[in-house]
Enzyme design. Sequence first.
Site, mmCIF file in Angstrom:
data_model
loop_
_atom_site.group_PDB
_atom_site.id
_atom_site.type_symbol
_atom_site.label_atom_id
_atom_site.label_comp_id
_atom_site.label_asym_id
_atom_site.label_seq_id
_atom_site.Cartn_x
_atom_site.Cartn_y
_atom_site.Cartn_z
ATOM 1 C CE LYS A 41 -3.228 -2.350 3.106
ATOM 2 N NZ LYS A 41 -3.665 -2.376 4.525
ATOM 3 N N GLY A 42 2.113 1.079 0.430
ATOM 4 C CA GLY A 42 2.959 2.226 0.755
ATOM 5 C C GLY A 42 3.216 3.225 -0.362
ATOM 6 C CD GLU A 97 8.260 -0.717 -2.519
ATOM 7 O OE1 GLU A 97 7.135 -0.206 -2.436
ATOM 8 O OE2 GLU A 97 8.537 -1.838 -2.049
ATOM 9 C CG ASP A 101 15.032 -1.463 5.157
ATOM 10 O OD1 ASP A 101 16.039 -0.833 5.467
ATOM 11 O OD2 ASP A 101 14.413 -2.179 5.966
ATOM 12 C CE LYS A 129 14.708 2.915 6.845
ATOM 13 N NZ LYS A 129 14.110 1.889 7.725
ATOM 14 C CG PHE A 150 10.360 2.119 11.278
ATOM 15 C CD1 PHE A 150 10.732 0.972 10.580
ATOM 16 C CD2 PHE A 150 9.030 2.490 11.283
ATOM 17 C CE1 PHE A 150 9.779 0.218 9.899
ATOM 18 C CE2 PHE A 150 8.073 1.740 10.607
ATOM 19 C CZ PHE A 150 8.451 0.598 9.921
ATOM 20 C CG ASP A 157 2.675 0.539 7.531
ATOM 21 O OD1 ASP A 157 3.500 0.339 6.604
ATOM 22 O OD2 ASP A 157 2.316 -0.349 8.318
ATOM 23 N NE ARG A 163 -0.588 1.681 5.051
ATOM 24 C CZ ARG A 163 0.450 0.911 4.745
ATOM 25 N NH1 ARG A 163 1.457 1.396 4.059
ATOM 26 N NH2 ARG A 163 0.483 -0.344 5.126
HETATM 27 P P1 IMP Z 1 13.253 -4.436 1.926
HETATM 28 O O1 IMP Z 1 12.871 -5.742 1.298
HETATM 29 O O2 IMP Z 1 14.056 -4.624 3.173
HETATM 30 O O3 IMP Z 1 13.930 -3.477 0.977
HETATM 31 O O4 IMP Z 1 11.933 -3.826 2.520
HETATM 32 C C1 IMP Z 1 11.128 -3.020 1.861
HETATM 33 C C2 IMP Z 1 9.789 -2.870 2.553
HETATM 34 O O5 IMP Z 1 9.895 -2.784 4.004
HETATM 35 C C3 IMP Z 1 9.207 -1.562 2.121
HETATM 36 O O6 IMP Z 1 8.444 -1.723 0.951
HETATM 37 C C4 IMP Z 1 8.391 -1.135 3.324
HETATM 38 O O7 IMP Z 1 7.101 -1.695 3.218
HETATM 39 C C5 IMP Z 1 9.097 -1.741 4.509
HETATM 40 N N1 IMP Z 1 9.960 -0.754 5.213
HETATM 41 C C6 IMP Z 1 11.307 -0.741 5.261
HETATM 42 N N2 IMP Z 1 11.776 0.281 5.990
HETATM 43 C C7 IMP Z 1 10.683 0.959 6.405
HETATM 44 C C8 IMP Z 1 10.510 2.166 7.203
HETATM 45 O O8 IMP Z 1 11.452 2.819 7.678
HETATM 46 N N3 IMP Z 1 9.226 2.550 7.408
HETATM 47 C C9 IMP Z 1 8.154 1.877 6.913
HETATM 48 N N4 IMP Z 1 8.270 0.766 6.160
HETATM 49 C C10 IMP Z 1 9.524 0.308 5.910
HETATM 50 MG MG MG Z 2 6.405 -1.524 0.568
#
Ligand code: IMP
Ligand code: MG
Length: 175
Positions: A41-42, A97, A101, A129, A150, A157, A163
């Site tokens: 949803k983000g 997206e 992260d 990040k 975070f 969220d 959100r």
């Molecule tokens: P990745 O697979 O670790 O890159 O994670 C990506 C997903 O984790 C993102 O699409 C977000 O939904 C969630 N996420 C990662 N860091 C944050 C944050 O700081 N705040 C909120 N959601 C996050």
């Molecule tokens: Mg996401």
Amino acid sequence: MKDTISTLISESELKNRIKELGAEISRDYEGKSVVLICILKGAVYFLTELSQSITVPVTIDFMQVSSYGSGMVSTGNIKIKRDHEENIEGRHVIVVEDIVDTGYTLTALMEVLGLEKPASIKLAALLEKPERRVKDVKIDYCGFSVPDKFVVGFGLDYDQKYRNLPYIGVVENDG
Ligand code: IMP
Ligand code: MG
């Protein structure tokens, strides 16, 4: 317990930067059309702003994925909870997206979409990040790099909350 949220990126900074990304995409795709695939949803808030500043023809579509496991760290496996509807074979796709992260989610997703033979596939992420990156996923259009905190707002969220904040903030638990 009450959360305190401190502003990291203001509403006007977000909007200005997203306009710049839209202009860049419009230049890069001149004479073509693009399919924007928004990751629910983000990324919905980013998608609406971004798509409105793109001047080449766009269509929008949605996917929802979740990584297996729980908590704030994602794992290498993703599950497609909702798939996109349009046929992307031979089309120019931009995945939209909210945040990259560790990079696990997007690495897996770009691989899966690549199997559907799009003419090209790129990634637009509002935030990244860099300190947390495990998988080296290429972000073609990146809004902002954020520190290892975070963050919430503008679609992101914390436990489904925040959100709708019009800015990006850092959550501090102080209860
Ligand atoms: P990745 O697979 O670790 O890159 O994670 C990506 C997903 O984790 C993102 O699409 C977000 O939904 C969630 N996420 C990662 N860091 C944050 C944050 O700081 N705040 C909120 N959601 C996050
Ligand atoms: Mg996401």
